[in-house]
Write a protein that holds these residues in place. Structure first.
Motif, PDB file in Angstrom:
ATOM      1  N   GLU A   1      -2.266   9.826   1.038  1.00 17.30           N
ATOM      2  CA  GLU A   1      -3.124   8.844   0.375  1.00 17.30           C
ATOM      3  C   GLU A   1      -2.260   7.638   0.092  1.00 17.30           C
ATOM      4  O   GLU A   1      -1.184   7.785  -0.508  1.00 17.30           O
ATOM      5  CB  GLU A   1      -3.629   9.370  -0.975  1.00 17.30           C
ATOM      6  CG  GLU A   1      -4.687  10.447  -0.918  1.00 17.30           C
ATOM      7  CD  GLU A   1      -6.060   9.915  -0.572  1.00 17.30           C
ATOM      8  OE1 GLU A   1      -6.668  10.492   0.345  1.00 17.30           O
ATOM      9  OE2 GLU A   1      -6.499   8.946  -1.200  1.00 17.30           O
ATOM     10  N   ILE A   2      -2.698   6.458   0.497  1.00 13.31           N
ATOM     11  CA  ILE A   2      -1.914   5.259   0.202  1.00 13.31           C
ATOM     12  C   ILE A   2      -2.646   4.390  -0.813  1.00 13.31           C
ATOM     13  O   ILE A   2      -3.805   4.641  -1.138  1.00 13.31           O
ATOM     14  CB  ILE A   2      -1.593   4.450   1.467  1.00 13.31           C
ATOM     15  CG1 ILE A   2      -2.890   3.946   2.120  1.00 13.31           C
ATOM     16  CG2 ILE A   2      -0.801   5.279   2.459  1.00 13.31           C
ATOM     17  CD1 ILE A   2      -2.639   2.919   3.190  1.00 13.31           C
ATOM     18  N   GLY A   3      -1.945   3.371  -1.292  1.00 11.25           N
ATOM     19  CA  GLY A   3      -2.554   2.448  -2.244  1.00 11.25           C
ATOM     20  C   GLY A   3      -2.915   3.123  -3.556  1.00 11.25           C
ATOM     21  O   GLY A   3      -3.865   2.714  -4.240  1.00 11.25           O
ATOM     22  N   VAL A   4      -2.148   4.137  -3.931  1.00 17.16           N
ATOM     23  CA  VAL A   4      -2.389   4.851  -5.184  1.00 17.16           C
ATOM     24  C   VAL A   4      -1.816   4.022  -6.345  1.00 17.16           C
ATOM     25  O   VAL A   4      -0.884   3.255  -6.159  1.00 17.16           O
ATOM     26  CB  VAL A   4      -1.700   6.248  -5.113  1.00 17.16           C
ATOM     27  CG1 VAL A   4      -1.784   6.974  -6.449  1.00 17.16           C
ATOM     28  CG2 VAL A   4      -2.310   7.094  -3.999  1.00 17.16           C
ATOM     29  N   GLY A   5      -2.392   4.158  -7.505  1.00 20.37           N
ATOM     30  CA  GLY A   5      -1.784   3.551  -8.687  1.00 20.37           C
ATOM     31  C   GLY A   5      -2.470   2.296  -9.180  1.00 20.37           C
ATOM     32  O   GLY A   5      -2.128   1.761 -10.223  1.00 20.37           O
TER      33      GLY A   5
ATOM     34  N   ASN B   1      -1.268  -2.521  -6.079  1.00 25.66           N
ATOM     35  CA  ASN B   1      -0.763  -1.558  -5.091  1.00 25.66           C
ATOM     36  C   ASN B   1      -1.654  -1.391  -3.870  1.00 25.66           C
ATOM     37  O   ASN B   1      -1.390  -0.539  -3.040  1.00 25.66           O
ATOM     38  CB  ASN B   1      -0.569  -0.183  -5.739  1.00 25.66           C
ATOM     39  CG  ASN B   1       0.664  -0.144  -6.620  1.00 25.66           C
ATOM     40  OD1 ASN B   1       1.311  -1.171  -6.810  1.00 25.66           O
ATOM     41  ND2 ASN B   1       0.977   1.006  -7.156  1.00 25.66           N
ATOM     42  N   GLY B   2      -2.719  -2.146  -3.803  1.00 25.02           N
ATOM     43  CA  GLY B   2      -3.565  -2.058  -2.614  1.00 25.02           C
ATOM     44  C   GLY B   2      -4.733  -1.123  -2.816  1.00 25.02           C
ATOM     45  O   GLY B   2      -4.935  -0.564  -3.889  1.00 25.02           O
TER      46      GLY B   2
ATOM     47  N   GLU C   1       2.928   3.436  -3.975  1.00 29.27           N
ATOM     48  CA  GLU C   1       2.642   4.749  -4.552  1.00 29.27           C
ATOM     49  C   GLU C   1       1.697   5.477  -3.619  1.00 29.27           C
ATOM     50  O   GLU C   1       0.623   4.968  -3.293  1.00 29.27           O
ATOM     51  CB  GLU C   1       2.013   4.615  -5.941  1.00 29.27           C
ATOM     52  CG  GLU C   1       2.996   4.075  -6.962  1.00 29.27           C
ATOM     53  CD  GLU C   1       2.475   4.229  -8.385  1.00 29.27           C
ATOM     54  OE1 GLU C   1       1.847   5.257  -8.689  1.00 29.27           O
ATOM     55  OE2 GLU C   1       2.683   3.292  -9.175  1.00 29.27           O
TER      56      GLU C   1
ATOM     57  N   ALA D   1       0.817  -1.214   0.000  1.00 29.52           N
ATOM     58  CA  ALA D   1       0.000   0.000   0.000  1.00 29.52           C
ATOM     59  C   ALA D   1       0.854   1.269   0.000  1.00 29.52           C
ATOM     60  O   ALA D   1       0.345   2.363  -0.249  1.00 29.52           O
ATOM     61  CB  ALA D   1      -0.938   0.002   1.207  1.00 29.52           C
TER      62      ALA D   1
END
Lengths: 571, 571
Positions: free
Chosen positions: B185-189, B193-194, A183, A180
């Motif tokens: 913000e996590i898990g972008v893309g 990537n989650g 990116e 996570a």
């Protein structure tokens, strides 16, 4: 502080004393681990011979390279040689992810394995801390320069760096498999939360600081390398280094203990130096120059392991580590197992944790013969560097004599100096004494290292030479972005640096679906990145993740500790 | 491994032996640091008396609380008492940010201070690793459940947790001041990537694991507490714990060495236990119960420090640490300096690193008298808990006799048991011998601890009682969200837990602009959060950042190391 240490372990101070290390250079971390001060190093290379352990293309089955490395060092002891093993520190990512630790196993392991597999003496944590300090410092500077605008210099007495928020190349790191964080958007929320920009985390093994730790000569060299690290580019296109940000000193301070190699022992009391932990896919895949130098001054034979197959860690040993440090191996050991040779046939789509196909588990000469092509390729690849190659077959109980004999004949026919079975897991040093004898004999052969490319070759040609001679590819195809970066790096004067290819280890090519010995393939190069402190240029072949993820069956689920401190589930 | 260790330092094994610790319980980390196995603890509390060091409202000038804590322990030794200091491990955030380290200073410091201020034995790193493993595991589970949908259980053999991505309460941590990570913000893309969601990092000192380490009794208790940690809530509204995620065992494994307190010594060889490092604004602000218990079994007097002013760390000592562990102090020491008293008048808007106003630096009785109101408040606040209060004036060279005398008379008139000047910085234990005598006399007074609120009081009333009796506020005003969370926590059965107020330390109120002794103020409560493992409820008063930022003049710029390993700029 309970360790599942076997009762025959010696106090680490005794192990150090037996190596001739003065006690003032031994910094104990508990009874069975010590840091050895690099002040113990003398000038010169020492009289020891270096044995580099590599393998065929790795499969989900595991080839037992660490077991063989540890077992071979024990075997050399067993036949009366003074031997030391040099290995990398395991990353917490794999330990709690899928693979487990990296202590070896059975009768050939580093003990106490909990100390090795968990924090050891904190070197990887120190790298994460130093790495992330630079990241925090960079984003804080970006924020303050943007916030204060024209008044920045007046307020602070510092010149503007004019960091381009779109060209920050220094990601953050964490020593976990945390998909996570691959990116992310940072600086969200406005106010004093910093400048919003796209960012990401890599696993600490991929940090340039990890490479620097593995390649450095001494503290002053490490300080200078850290100063040279490029963190970002300015709006005017200038490289912004850790020195420019005035953070290089503090980063080095955080790594001042990490520079000293860690001493442990095997289940047979053979000394082991553990130092640095770069992976061989996303980094250069070898333990430290300092540990090798130290070991070569204290032993007749030093057995060290290069990550993944010979196309990965071994290639990088020569192209990067040998090139910078000048320490050449005397012999290459290639590890294979019968079942991983069969798996390399490419007939199965195996995944970690799944049960083995019957054909792989049981005797199957045609399948073995097919997979042996991969072994043949790696023998030829290792021989290309000019050194004798010994094949070590890491034996499993079900292995048939006929199959073992087939592999032996095959390997010899492909130019191996020798082929020996290793019973390291079951029998420790006794089980590798024939392998050890063979390695000693191989080390008597004189060899001169041949590099894949000279320093002076332009970067574009280095890449072609590496993929053709190093992997047998048709060529490399650079993306537009990669080509632009390449031209830029040449202009900036980085053309003399060697390459560190980030590619899948699961194929000789850059496509993990191409098994055994692929032909006619192309290596797609998506991006380049200079590591000015480590002294190499990272070349990304295809979609290489520098941050692994946790699967649906992660190892952590089975790891626990009882009230007496005994750990279970760690291996 | 060069430490700027003073030549009179003793090997840590000698310090441990003098305390009666068996050598099998001493795990050395180099010559001057050791972990002491909690197996050395005997049942019961020991015969020592605990002295709790707190202070007036802190100012950017620094009050010298750690210097006084260390100096007092030395002074107790000086007058023939066996004394140990118990302090927290410094966080890298302040060390490389603005404040510097936390080793004390001058003739009253913990040595080698580089070891204390940098990684020590890796406890904070272990906490970061354990904390972030849970975060990675949670996001991976969220991803796999979303990816596999209805087939998740069939594929994995595990029941769905149905994590609500909008209700993940477990942020990630890093031990740096990294403002850009506050909100991310996590898990972008996309792809693997989650799951994209809003997240953030806190500094490791704010981790519930840090609080657990500081409050735990033993390994089994730590394992259970970690299992109880709430990481997120499900789509159905159920709490999802570390146990539910099957990650609690692995987290505990990562912290199995961290549970053992760290032994060092002062510049006068007084033993110091360093263990855990929660800040007192965003966390409960006290070193560990285990270290206190260990020290109380080995010494006559144990001097321990609670973070920030008496409204912060001291209140939390009683409300949380004493409540859980049952170890009461025998006396409170309140530290003040003449200049910080003047600064507390509220007449100046001082910032760290700026030069002092003349009025603060020079004798100014009216200004001092004004600022003394703050001291008066803290004396009354400390006395409310039922214990004798000794005021320690940390002397500066420019302090006038007349002003010192004024403060003495003032403090005695407000009910202080005694007032003594501390010359710890200049003279070490000799400079605190009168303070030590006074503390010994105070400890002979019998006192019974009075808590601010009973366990059984409903949460809403606990909050009102804390802000009224603990700060002198009119009342607390809860946001709608805070009130909803409060009701929810009562329903879930957490109403019996004590509170851990996250508020500014720079005012007795929740508004750092309200100096000296504010009156008629309201404490705005923006949010509540249960720490089910640590055993308290975090109450956020106003806009509390749990991730500090780096200023334009960060300390790291001046920190560097030479080729011999000597560090400069660290303090």
């Amino acid at each position: 502080m309970t360790d599942n240490a076997s009762p025959m372990l010696r106090p680490i101070s005794q192990i150090a004393a037996a190596l001739g290390i003065e006690s003032r250079h031994v910094m104990p971390y508990g009874e069975h681990v010590a840091k050895i001060d690099i002040a113990a190093l003398r000038p010169g290379a020492g009289n020891g011979r270096l044995v580099l352990v590599s393998s065929i293309t790795p499969t989900p089955l595991g080839e037992g390279k660490t077991v063989t490395t540890i077992g071979l060092s024990q075997g050399l002891n067993h036949i009366g040689q003074r031997a030391i093993a040099c290995i990398r520190q395991p990353s917490l990512g794999p330990v709690f992810g899928v693979k487990g630790g990296a202590a070896g196993g059975g009768a050939a392991q580093v003990l106490p394995m909990e100390r090795l597999n968990l924090h050891l003496t904190g070197d990887i944590h120190a790298i994460s801390a130093a790495h992330n300090l630079a990241a925090a410092a960079l984003d804080a500077r970006l924020f303050h320069e943007q916030r204060l605008g024209d008044k920045f210099s007046e307020h602070t007495g510092m010149a503007r760096l004019d960091i381009d928020p779109g060209r920050v190349v220094w990601k953050r790191v964490v020593d976990h498999n945390d998909r996570a964080l691959r990116e992310i958007e940072i600086g969200v929320g406005g106010g004093s939360n910093g400048v919003t920009r796209h960012d990401g985390f890599e696993i600490t093994a991929a940090s340039e600081l990890m490479a620097i730790l593995a390649l450095t000569n001494d503290l002053a060299d490490m300080r200078q390398r850290i100063g040279r690290i490029i963190l970002a580019y300015s709006l005017q296109g200038h490289a912004i280094t850790a020195e420019d940000l005035e953070v290089a000193g503090a980063m080095t301070v955080l790594m001042r203990d990490a520079i000293h190699p860690n001493l442990m022992q095997t289940s047979e009391n053979t000394p082991v130096l553990i130092h640095a932990g770069p992976f061989a896919n996303i980094a250069h895949g070898n333990s430290s120059v300092l540990a090798d130098r130290m070991a070569l001054q204290m032993a007749d034979y030093v057995v060290t392991e290069a990550g993944f197959g010979s196309d990965m860690g071994m290639e990088k040993f020569f192209s990067i580590k040998y090139r910078q440090a000048g320490i050449a191996p005397s012999c290459i050991v290639l590890v294979a197992t019968l079942r991983s040779l069969k798996a390399n046939s490419g007939k199965f789509n195996m995944k970690p944790g799944q049960s083995l196909p019957d054909e792989v588990r049981h005797a199957n000469l045609p399948l073995l013969a097919e997979g042996c092509a991969n072994l043949g390729w790696h023998i030829a690849n290792a021989r290309r560097y000019g050194l004798p190659v010994v094949v070590a077959i890491n034996r499993f109980p079900e292995d048939s004599a006929e199959e073992l004999s087939y592999v032996r004949e095959f390997a010899l026919s492909r130019g191996a100096f020798g082929v020996e079975v290793s019973d390291a897991f079951a029998c420790g040093g006794k089980g590798t004494s024939r392998l050890a004898e063979c390695v000693v004999a191989a080390c008597r052969e004189t060899g001169e290292v041949t590099l894949l490319y000279p320093d002076t070759l332009p970067l574009a040609e280095k890449i072609q030479q590496l993929v053709r001679q190093g992997y047998g590819a048709e060529c490399a195809e650079l993306s537009v972005q990669a080509q632009e970066t390449l031209d830029d790096l040449e202009r900036r004067g980085f053309g003399h640096l060697p390459l560190c290819m980030a590619k899948t280890p699961l194929s000789i090519s850059a496509d993990s679906a191409l098994k055994n010995v692929p032909h006619g393939f192309v290596i797609p190069v998506s991006a380049l990145e200079v590591c000015a402190g480590a002294g190499f240029i990272r070349v990304y072949a295809g979609n290489i993740v520098t941050m692994p993820g946790l699967s649906t069956q992660p190892a952590y689920r089975h790891i626990d500790i009882d009230s007496a401190g005994n750990i279970r589930g760690l291996s």
